[in-house]
Design an enzyme around this catalytic site. Structure first.
Site, PDB file in Angstrom:
ATOM      1  N   HIS A   1      24.217  78.691  14.488  1.00 19.05           N
ATOM      2  CA  HIS A   1      23.948  77.905  15.702  1.00 19.05           C
ATOM      3  C   HIS A   1      22.530  78.154  16.235  1.00 19.05           C
ATOM      4  O   HIS A   1      22.352  78.723  17.324  1.00 19.05           O
ATOM      5  CB  HIS A   1      24.997  78.217  16.781  1.00 19.05           C
ATOM      6  CG  HIS A   1      25.023  77.177  17.878  1.00 19.05           C
ATOM      7  ND1 HIS A   1      26.176  76.818  18.538  1.00 19.05           N
ATOM      8  CD2 HIS A   1      24.035  76.410  18.416  1.00 19.05           C
ATOM      9  CE1 HIS A   1      25.890  75.890  19.443  1.00 19.05           C
ATOM     10  NE2 HIS A   1      24.597  75.630  19.381  1.00 19.05           N
TER      11      HIS A   1
ATOM     12  N   ARG B   1      28.267  69.977  17.539  1.00 15.51           N
ATOM     13  CA  ARG B   1      29.299  70.906  17.946  1.00 15.51           C
ATOM     14  C   ARG B   1      30.409  70.856  16.896  1.00 15.51           C
ATOM     15  O   ARG B   1      30.777  69.781  16.408  1.00 15.51           O
ATOM     16  CB  ARG B   1      29.890  70.512  19.313  1.00 15.51           C
ATOM     17  CG  ARG B   1      28.966  70.729  20.497  1.00 15.51           C
ATOM     18  CD  ARG B   1      28.684  72.205  20.761  1.00 15.51           C
ATOM     19  NE  ARG B   1      27.847  72.424  21.936  1.00 15.51           N
ATOM     20  CZ  ARG B   1      26.518  72.624  21.903  1.00 15.51           C
ATOM     21  NH1 ARG B   1      25.858  72.636  20.747  1.00 15.51           N
ATOM     22  NH2 ARG B   1      25.857  72.833  23.024  1.00 15.51           N
TER      23      ARG B   1
HETATM   24  C1  OXD Z   1      22.114  73.434  22.786  1.00 16.22           C
HETATM   25  C2  OXD Z   1      22.450  74.242  21.632  1.00 16.22           C
HETATM   26  O1  OXD Z   1      22.987  72.723  23.281  1.00 16.22           O
HETATM   27  O2  OXD Z   1      21.660  75.147  21.281  1.00 16.22           O
HETATM   28  O3  OXD Z   1      20.976  73.506  23.255  1.00 16.22           O
HETATM   29  O4  OXD Z   1      23.486  74.023  21.009  1.00 16.22           O
END
Ligand code: OXD
Length: 314
Positions: A277, A229
């Site tokens: 992402h 993240r």
């Molecule tokens: C997840 C993502 O948490 O794709 O699966 O970031």
């Protein structure tokens, strides 16, 4: 054929393919009727929600909800909401997702370890620039976060012969990987990481963990991969350190703000690879089996698998 009394599973995701999930769940869990919110005229029949970042107030329409299934591994965006119903929340825990993530991490580590940025620059200048390759064991890779995804990636890198170390908040072991734990060891771990791969969940403990002073503990010329993240890292400090060269290169799949705004300086850095992402995504064929199992458990009054602990944050 639609049976009127089947419980409904409501699906929401702006990035996943509803048709693929509907087909996979029709095979794995034929006892539920899988629908989009706009196809539901009797919200009281909705017992399950399979969701990735649904809009605000999404859940309040469904008074009979029994289970919320996060359509992914990281639950930070779900747990950050103020409108969560008081029902169990599960996340996907799928070996196929872990393998997909390990593939991306391997690619990113090789991008740095095999000097691909250097060769791309040389290619743009039409320059035949030979740089002798190092063997894998000459690159020390630090995996920050040894959960289900991090430990599989660490194992894959170790299998490829990299000198892999791992760090987690709590003690753990991964075969062939030197494991560190606790904040006391983080500085030593970072100082040894020529390529740092961030794989921590976003929780109150990890938000901003890689602040400026911790990033400065990385060796001069380190490379950074973030598949976890964006908010685990102080992005402004990262940008400064990429400009100064302390961090030489980065492969970034996640950002503090997504989509990454067009004026973010990271876009213009040729040593940075940006992907939107998708290092790993939920896979209907494999994940639908565990969703079906949890639906069966709810119907039987049993406890569900892969339940999220909101206090812990994952
Ligand atoms: C997840 C993502 O948490 O794709 O699966 O970031």
């Amino acid at each position: 054929m639609t049976t009127p009394h089947r419980p409904i599973l409501v699906f929401y995701s702006a990035v996943d393919d509803f048709g693929a999930w509907q087909a996979a769940l029709a095979a794995a869990a034929p006892e539920v009727d899988v629908r989009l919110a706009e196809e539901i005229d009797d919200p009281a029949r909705v017992r399950y929600a399979l969701v990735w970042k649904p809009p605000a107030h999404f859940f309040s329409r469904y008074p009979s909800l029994q289970l919320v299934i996060n359509l992914g591994a990281g639950v930070d965006s779900l747990l950050g909401r103020t409108d969560l119903p008081a029902v169990p929340i599960t996340r996907l825990s799928d070996p196929a997702m872990a393998r997909m993530m390990a593939g991306y991490v391997l690619f990113a580590v090789l991008r740095h370890a095999r000097d691909i940025v250097f060769f791309q620059r040389a290619q743009r200048a039409a320059r035949w620039s030979y740089r002798h390759p190092k063997s894998a064991d000459q690159t020390r890779v630090g995996i920050l976060g040894l959960g289900e995804l991090g430990s599989v990636a660490a194992l894959e890198l170790a299998r490829q012969g990299f000198d892999v170390r791992g760090w987690a908040r709590t003690p753990g072991t991964v075969d062939g990987v030197a494991c560190f734990h606790g904040l006391d060891t983080l500085g030593t771990f970072l100082a040894a990481s020529q390529v740092l791969v961030v794989m921590l969940p976003l929780t109150p403990h990890t938000t901003g963990l890689l602040d400026r002073s911790r990033l400065q503990q990385l060796p001069q010329g380190a490379c950074l991969v973030n598949v976890a993240r964006g908010k685990v890292i102080d992005e402004a400090a990262l940008i400064e350190m990429l400009k100064s060269g302390h961090i030489a290169e980065a492969t970034l799949d996640v950002f503090a703000q997504e989509p990454l705004p067009a004026d973010n300086p990271l876009w213009a850095m040729d040593q940075v690879l940006i992907t939107p992402h998708l290092a790993s995504v939920a896979l209907p064929a494999t994940a639908s089996t565990q969703i079906a199992e949890n639906i069966r458990r709810v119907e039987a009054g049993e406890s569900v698998l892969h339940q999220v602990d909101p206090a812990r944050g994952y």
